[in-house]
Design a protein around this motif. Structure first.
Motif, PDB file in Angstrom:
ATOM      1  N   GLY A  22       0.786  -1.226   0.000  1.00  0.00           N
ATOM      2  CA  GLY A  22       0.000   0.000   0.000  1.00  0.00           C
ATOM      3  C   GLY A  22       0.813   1.269   0.000  1.00  0.00           C
ATOM      4  O   GLY A  22       0.314   2.330   0.343  1.00  0.00           O
ATOM      5  N   GLY A  23       2.082   1.171  -0.431  1.00  0.00           N
ATOM      6  CA  GLY A  23       2.935   2.353  -0.513  1.00  0.00           C
ATOM      7  C   GLY A  23       4.402   2.010  -0.395  1.00  0.00           C
ATOM      8  O   GLY A  23       4.937   1.959   0.712  1.00  0.00           O
ATOM      9  N   SER A  24       5.080   1.757  -1.526  1.00  0.00           N
ATOM     10  CA  SER A  24       6.492   1.388  -1.483  1.00  0.00           C
ATOM     11  C   SER A  24       7.102   1.548  -2.873  1.00  0.00           C
ATOM     12  O   SER A  24       6.385   1.716  -3.870  1.00  0.00           O
ATOM     13  CB  SER A  24       6.674  -0.062  -1.007  1.00  0.00           C
ATOM     14  N   ALA A  25       8.416   1.485  -2.931  1.00  0.00           N
ATOM     15  CA  ALA A  25       9.131   1.596  -4.197  1.00  0.00           C
ATOM     16  C   ALA A  25      10.416   0.798  -4.130  1.00  0.00           C
ATOM     17  O   ALA A  25      11.016   0.636  -3.058  1.00  0.00           O
ATOM     18  CB  ALA A  25       9.431   3.058  -4.531  1.00  0.00           C
ATOM     19  N   LEU A  26      10.837   0.307  -5.285  1.00  0.00           N
ATOM     20  CA  LEU A  26      12.060  -0.483  -5.412  1.00  0.00           C
ATOM     21  C   LEU A  26      12.821   0.010  -6.625  1.00  0.00           C
ATOM     22  O   LEU A  26      12.238   0.215  -7.695  1.00  0.00           O
ATOM     23  CB  LEU A  26      11.724  -1.970  -5.587  1.00  0.00           C
ATOM     24  N   CYS A  27      14.111   0.203  -6.459  1.00  0.00           N
ATOM     25  CA  CYS A  27      14.963   0.579  -7.584  1.00  0.00           C
ATOM     26  C   CYS A  27      16.240  -0.245  -7.537  1.00  0.00           C
ATOM     27  O   CYS A  27      16.850  -0.399  -6.464  1.00  0.00           O
ATOM     28  CB  CYS A  27      15.298   2.067  -7.548  1.00  0.00           C
ATOM     29  N   VAL A  28      16.631  -0.773  -8.688  1.00  0.00           N
ATOM     30  CA  VAL A  28      17.874  -1.533  -8.812  1.00  0.00           C
ATOM     31  C   VAL A  28      18.637  -1.002 -10.017  1.00  0.00           C
ATOM     32  O   VAL A  28      18.072  -0.874 -11.114  1.00  0.00           O
ATOM     33  CB  VAL A  28      17.607  -3.043  -9.004  1.00  0.00           C
ATOM     34  N   GLY A  41       0.951   1.523  -4.714  1.00  0.00           N
ATOM     35  CA  GLY A  41       0.182   2.003  -3.580  1.00  0.00           C
ATOM     36  C   GLY A  41      -0.038   3.497  -3.568  1.00  0.00           C
ATOM     37  O   GLY A  41      -0.073   4.160  -4.599  1.00  0.00           O
ATOM     38  N   TRP A  42      -0.141   4.016  -2.361  1.00  0.00           N
ATOM     39  CA  TRP A  42      -0.500   5.397  -2.125  1.00  0.00           C
ATOM     40  C   TRP A  42       0.511   6.038  -1.190  1.00  0.00           C
ATOM     41  O   TRP A  42       1.220   5.357  -0.457  1.00  0.00           O
ATOM     42  CB  TRP A  42      -1.893   5.484  -1.503  1.00  0.00           C
ATOM     43  N   ARG A  43       0.526   7.374  -1.208  1.00  0.00           N
ATOM     44  CA  ARG A  43       1.422   8.035  -0.266  1.00  0.00           C
ATOM     45  C   ARG A  43       0.674   8.558   0.957  1.00  0.00           C
ATOM     46  O   ARG A  43       1.297   9.117   1.862  1.00  0.00           O
ATOM     47  CB  ARG A  43       2.206   9.143  -0.952  1.00  0.00           C
ATOM     48  N   ASP A  44      -0.646   8.360   1.018  1.00  0.00           N
ATOM     49  CA  ASP A  44      -1.411   8.794   2.177  1.00  0.00           C
ATOM     50  C   ASP A  44      -2.253   7.656   2.727  1.00  0.00           C
ATOM     51  O   ASP A  44      -2.608   6.710   2.001  1.00  0.00           O
ATOM     52  CB  ASP A  44      -2.302   9.982   1.823  1.00  0.00           C
ATOM     53  N   GLY A  45      -2.561   7.738   4.019  1.00  0.00           N
ATOM     54  CA  GLY A  45      -3.334   6.699   4.665  1.00  0.00           C
ATOM     55  C   GLY A  45      -4.747   6.582   4.146  1.00  0.00           C
ATOM     56  O   GLY A  45      -5.338   5.491   4.163  1.00  0.00           O
ATOM     57  N   ALA A  46      -5.308   7.666   3.660  1.00  0.00           N
ATOM     58  CA  ALA A  46      -6.668   7.630   3.114  1.00  0.00           C
ATOM     59  C   ALA A  46      -6.713   7.018   1.721  1.00  0.00           C
ATOM     60  O   ALA A  46      -7.801   6.794   1.184  1.00  0.00           O
ATOM     61  CB  ALA A  46      -7.240   9.047   3.077  1.00  0.00           C
TER      62      ALA A  46
END
Length: 358
Positions: A22-28, A41-46
């Motif tokens: 519900g809010g994450s990122a991955l970079c390689v 996901g989202w950057r806010d809880g709502a």
């Protein structure tokens, strides 16, 4: 889920999908080239604002190598010696610790000595004054205990005393700028609008502070607020400079940071460190039981070294940035859902399983 995956890294995409929270990122990056760049996901809880490539998130201790690099820039420029007493540059500092010992979490100052409330995070001079007057818990250089909250003020004040510049500004001008890294300590209003809202991944997670009276429990408890969502999601926290635990960044920026180190201290034509100093940074300086982490740990100069040859730093809540020199990978996973490291472990397994073709 959105983003890019290079051919051969499809298994990493699948693992990232499985670990969606519900809010994450991955970079390689491999040899400096992006091979995975995903977010979900989202950057806010709502759940009204989608996470995008510009979303910033507090990655806690993942920021420690950034302030360590700031101190190492002073070493590179001949302004500071690794074995200089800190007091040579910060005369009020009473502990007989060297710059190297601060960098390796062996300075004996894992806790702020004076009880403070959350407002203290906005008072740089107050907290540095507390550390300057503190007595070490053991002779410097003899015991490791990750300086969970104090690390950034110890190194940041060294930077300030030597350069006359606020450590947040120094990082922005001397590291983030030349290497084009979207990260920072002490955000302006515009950048605050890009920040992800932190949440707990499990209801019992906030209570995991260690045994009462332990180094771990004492180190994370003072000043108050570093694990309080009302504090860490506030404008005051995001504006404050707390280099041990409040780097706000993207996954790409952390991965590029490690790509620069893997390339011998140079990124996009800008050299910050010599290859020799990068090698010293990533070579074992202290191995033994770390009283904060609770297990044997090998510290370099600001990074943690693993037995498989990788090195980097994890952050509270399951954030992580690391380098895999054998495979040429620079990796970062960031999340707003504070939990354990199972997600990172699953992603690491998937990334390590990629069959690399020459």
């Amino acid at each position: 889920m959105s983003g890019y995956v290079a051919p051969g890294y499809e298994g990493v995409r699948d693992a990232f999908t499985d670990q969606a929270c519900g809010g994450s990122a991955l970079c390689v990056l491999r040899d400096g080239v992006v091979v995975v760049d995903l977010h979900e996901g989202w950057r806010d809880g709502a759940r009204t604002q989608a996470w995008d490539e510009r979303t910033l998130v507090d990655v806690y201790s993942v920021g420690k190598p950034v302030i360590a690099l700031a101190a190492l820039l002073l070493v590179e420029r001949g302004l500071v010696g690794l074995d200089d007493p800190v007091a040579r540059h910060w005369p009020e500092f009473r502990t007989a610790a060297s710059v190297r010992q601060v960098l390796t979490h062996t300075a004996g100052l894992p806790t702020f000595p004076v009880p403070r409330d959350a407002s203290a995070w906005s008072d740089w001079e107050l907290l540095c004054g507390d550390l300057a007057a503190a007595r070490p818990e053991w002779p410097p250089g003899t015991v490791a205990a990750e300086h969970a909250l104090t690390y950034g003020h110890l190194l940041g004040e060294l930077v300030r005393r030597v350069t006359g510049r606020d450590p947040g500004a120094f990082v922005a001008e001397e590291i983030a700028g030349p290497w084009r890294l979207d990260l920072g300590f002490g955000l302006n209003g515009g950048d605050q609008e890009r920040c992800a809202e932190l949440e707990f991944h499990g209801t019992d997670w906030p209570d995991r502070t260690g045994e009462p009276g332990s180094v771990h429990e004492r180190a994370v408890a003072n000043p108050a607020g570093a694990r309080d969502l009302t504090v860490v999601n506030s404008a005051a926290w995001r504006t404050a400079v707390v280099p041990a635990v409040n780097l706000h960044t993207t996954a790409e920026a952390v991965a590029r940071f490690y790509a620069g180190l893997l390339a011998g201290g140079e990124l996009d034509g800008h050299r910050l460190l010599s290859p020799a100093l990068v090698e010293e940074m990533t070579t074992a300086q202290f191995t033994g039981l770390d009283l904060f982490i609770g297990r044997e740990t090998t510290w370099g100069l600001g990074v943690q070294l693993e037995s498989d040859g990788t090195w980097g730093m994890g952050g509270l809540g399951g954030n992580a940035g690391w380098a895999d020199p054998a495979r040429g990978h620079a990796i970062a996973y960031v999340t707003r859902r504070l939990g354990d490291f199972e997600r990172v472990d699953a992603l690491d397994t998937a990334i390590s399983s990629v069959r690399l073709l020459s």
